[in-house]
Design an enzyme around this catalytic site. Structure first.
Site, mmCIF file in Angstrom:
data_model
loop_
_atom_site.group_PDB
_atom_site.id
_atom_site.type_symbol
_atom_site.label_atom_id
_atom_site.label_comp_id
_atom_site.label_asym_id
_atom_site.label_seq_id
_atom_site.Cartn_x
_atom_site.Cartn_y
_atom_site.Cartn_z
ATOM 1 N N LYS A 252 4.289 62.784 -51.630
ATOM 2 C CA LYS A 252 4.177 61.570 -52.658
ATOM 3 C C LYS A 252 4.961 60.506 -52.154
ATOM 4 C CE LYS A 252 3.376 64.080 -57.045
ATOM 5 N NZ LYS A 252 3.630 64.146 -58.368
ATOM 6 N N LYS B 255 -5.025 71.957 -52.479
ATOM 7 C CA LYS B 255 -5.226 72.351 -53.844
ATOM 8 C C LYS B 255 -6.131 71.189 -54.633
ATOM 9 C CE LYS B 255 -1.271 70.058 -55.705
ATOM 10 N NZ LYS B 255 -0.257 69.872 -56.838
ATOM 11 N N LYS C 113 -5.358 66.007 -59.570
ATOM 12 C CA LYS C 113 -6.015 65.060 -60.251
ATOM 13 C C LYS C 113 -5.768 63.683 -59.476
ATOM 14 C CE LYS C 113 -1.603 65.895 -62.838
ATOM 15 N NZ LYS C 113 -1.477 66.658 -63.798
HETATM 16 P P1 TYM Z 1 1.750 69.028 -62.884
HETATM 17 O O1 TYM Z 1 1.752 68.619 -64.271
HETATM 18 O O2 TYM Z 1 1.597 68.960 -61.602
HETATM 19 O O3 TYM Z 1 0.877 70.725 -62.990
HETATM 20 C C1 TYM Z 1 1.000 71.454 -64.126
HETATM 21 C C2 TYM Z 1 0.836 72.870 -63.820
HETATM 22 O O4 TYM Z 1 -0.715 73.096 -63.412
HETATM 23 C C3 TYM Z 1 -0.339 73.779 -61.996
HETATM 24 N N1 TYM Z 1 -1.224 73.620 -61.194
HETATM 25 C C4 TYM Z 1 -2.266 74.152 -60.518
HETATM 26 N N2 TYM Z 1 -2.489 75.525 -60.552
HETATM 27 C C5 TYM Z 1 -3.320 75.986 -59.934
HETATM 28 N N3 TYM Z 1 -4.268 75.420 -58.988
HETATM 29 C C6 TYM Z 1 -4.099 74.182 -58.985
HETATM 30 N N4 TYM Z 1 -4.966 73.344 -58.208
HETATM 31 C C7 TYM Z 1 -3.163 73.437 -59.596
HETATM 32 N N5 TYM Z 1 -2.695 72.215 -59.797
HETATM 33 C C8 TYM Z 1 -1.681 72.015 -60.604
HETATM 34 C C9 TYM Z 1 0.887 73.468 -61.468
HETATM 35 O O5 TYM Z 1 1.449 74.341 -60.535
HETATM 36 C C10 TYM Z 1 1.722 73.664 -62.775
HETATM 37 O O6 TYM Z 1 2.297 74.682 -63.246
HETATM 38 N N6 TYM Z 1 6.603 69.634 -61.878
HETATM 39 C C11 TYM Z 1 5.828 70.291 -62.676
HETATM 40 C C12 TYM Z 1 6.043 70.021 -64.058
HETATM 41 C C13 TYM Z 1 7.255 70.433 -64.973
HETATM 42 C C14 TYM Z 1 7.636 71.745 -65.088
HETATM 43 C C15 TYM Z 1 9.109 71.687 -65.489
HETATM 44 C C16 TYM Z 1 6.975 72.841 -64.769
HETATM 45 C C17 TYM Z 1 8.313 69.567 -65.160
HETATM 46 N N7 TYM Z 1 9.095 70.456 -65.440
HETATM 47 C C18 TYM Z 1 9.650 72.899 -65.911
HETATM 48 C C19 TYM Z 1 7.779 73.943 -65.222
HETATM 49 C C20 TYM Z 1 9.008 74.213 -65.509
HETATM 50 C C21 TYM Z 1 4.273 69.306 -62.652
HETATM 51 O O7 TYM Z 1 4.247 68.537 -62.057
HETATM 52 O O8 TYM Z 1 3.201 70.138 -63.104
#
Ligand code: TYM
Length: 327
Positions: free
Chosen positions: A111, A193, A196
């Site tokens: 990023k 992967k 968005k």
């Molecule tokens: P975020 O918002 O990017 O994504 C949310 C969740 O979706 C999963 N994910 C995917 N799973 C499978 N295939 C994909 N292509 C794919 N893209 C995204 C991510 O692995 C995630 O589980 N840092 C985290 C948010 C967060 C968090 C936390 C998660 C903040 N605090 C505490 C767990 C516990 C994030 O950016 O997710």
């Protein structure tokens, strides 16, 4: 009963990767565990956000979780920024986390690429806020997609270091990555992967895509020049489509391969699109209805915040006490 916790960023686009990676596992786990699910709006602002859009996206994410089957009576559902203990604990953890640990984070490297000195401190510190999110709630299990594994390892290291220095304070969390669906790949580029923030909308299937859009995206999904519909890790595009097919229909891959014996990509992709749309339709209908009643959504988030604040404050009192600032 385990304490299960996960969080997602509020974004105008939640895609099927987010759904299968994190939302669906939470819906299943809420029956037998103590579930916490929240919307990480303070993580979202580590990259520029339009304030009006952000507000809309927080409500949209709430509606999607509820539409997907999250029951606020079983899952504590709230908005991260409403529980100020998250940022308070992040500060304390900042003081025990090493720069080198954060510099190694691949998501930060991705990023921040090309941003030079203009990269924000918030983006760098993102994984520490995430560790605070998890450690505040005595979390045993964190269901996430594959891409969050490194952040989870850091959260474990941060917890262990803190416990060693100040005495048992935090539960060291386990990561839970589902076998199938933990890494849904981009339709236009199955090497990376589904995301968005991808350059093209053809990369992802949004949970709100209509039938025509899903069909267009499935048809244009990158595959190889093979002729059989058979799962093979080396045929990444097809393997990804078979995974999605299996997830939306609940059918085993073997069963799907059998159904497409003698058929080609054309039939497969068209029918895949039909299954994806059939899967999304009820979620879309419920989310749209929920979004018509903002007051109801805000009330659910208000109630969630009150309960979360109570839990988080208890843990913060312990943290303040062990580090010596509680007089
Ligand atoms: P975020 O918002 O990017 O994504 C949310 C969740 O979706 C999963 N994910 C995917 N799973 C499978 N295939 C994909 N292509 C794919 N893209 C995204 C991510 O692995 C995630 O589980 N840092 C985290 C948010 C967060 C968090 C936390 C998660 C903040 N605090 C505490 C767990 C516990 C994030 O950016 O997710």
């Amino acid at each position: 009963m385990a304490n299960v916790l996960t969080a997602l960023q509020p974004s105008g686009v939640l895609h099927i990767g987010n759904y299968f990676g994190a939302i669906e596992p939470m819906v299943q786990l809420q029956e037998t565990n103590t579930n916490r699910l929240f919307i990480v709006d303070y993580h979202a602002i580590t990259v520029p956000q339009d304030p009006a859009e952000l507000r809309k996206n927080i409500l949209f994410a709430t509606a999607i979780y509820l539409a997907a089957g999250i029951d606020p009576k079983k899952t504590l559902l709230f908005q991260q920024s409403r529980v100020s203990q998250h940022t308070e604990l992040a500060w304390v953890l900042n003081c025990t986390t090493h720069m080198g640990e954060l510099e190694r984070m691949t998501q930060f490297k991705d990023k921040s690429r090309g941003k030079g000195e203009a990269v924000t401190v918030g983006l760098f510190d993102y994984p520490v806020l995430m560790a605070a999110d998890i450690l505040l709630y005595d979390t045993h299990v964190v269901p996430v997609g594959e891409d969050q594994k490194q952040h989870l390892e850091l959260a474990r290291d941060v917890a262990e270091r803190f416990n060693n220095r100040f005495g048992e304070t935090f539960v060291v969390p386990e990561v839970k990555i589902r076998e199938q669906g933990a890494r849904i790949m981009g339709l236009d580029n199955p090497e990376n992967k589904m995301s968005k923030s991808a350059a093209s909308e053809k990369n992802y299937i949004s949970l709100m895509d209509d039938e025509a859009t899903v069909l267009k995206k499935c048809k244009s999904a990158v595959t190889d020049s093979g002729t059989t519909i058979a799962y093979d890790e080396a045929r990444k595009g097809l393997a990804n489509l078979l995974t999605i097919y299996s997830l939306v229909t609940g059918k085993e891959i073997k069963e799907i391969e059998k159904a497409y014996e003698g058929k080609g990509y054309g039939d497969f992709k068209t029918e895949l699109a039909g299954h994806v749309s059939a899967f999304l339709k009820p979620i879309q209908a419920k989310a749209t209805a929920l979004l018509n009643d903002e007051t109801h959504l805000i009330k659910i988030l208000d109630e969630g915040a009150t309960k979360a604040q109570e839990l988080a404050e208890k843990k913060m009192q312990r943290v303040r006490s062990v580090i010596g600032v509680q007089l």
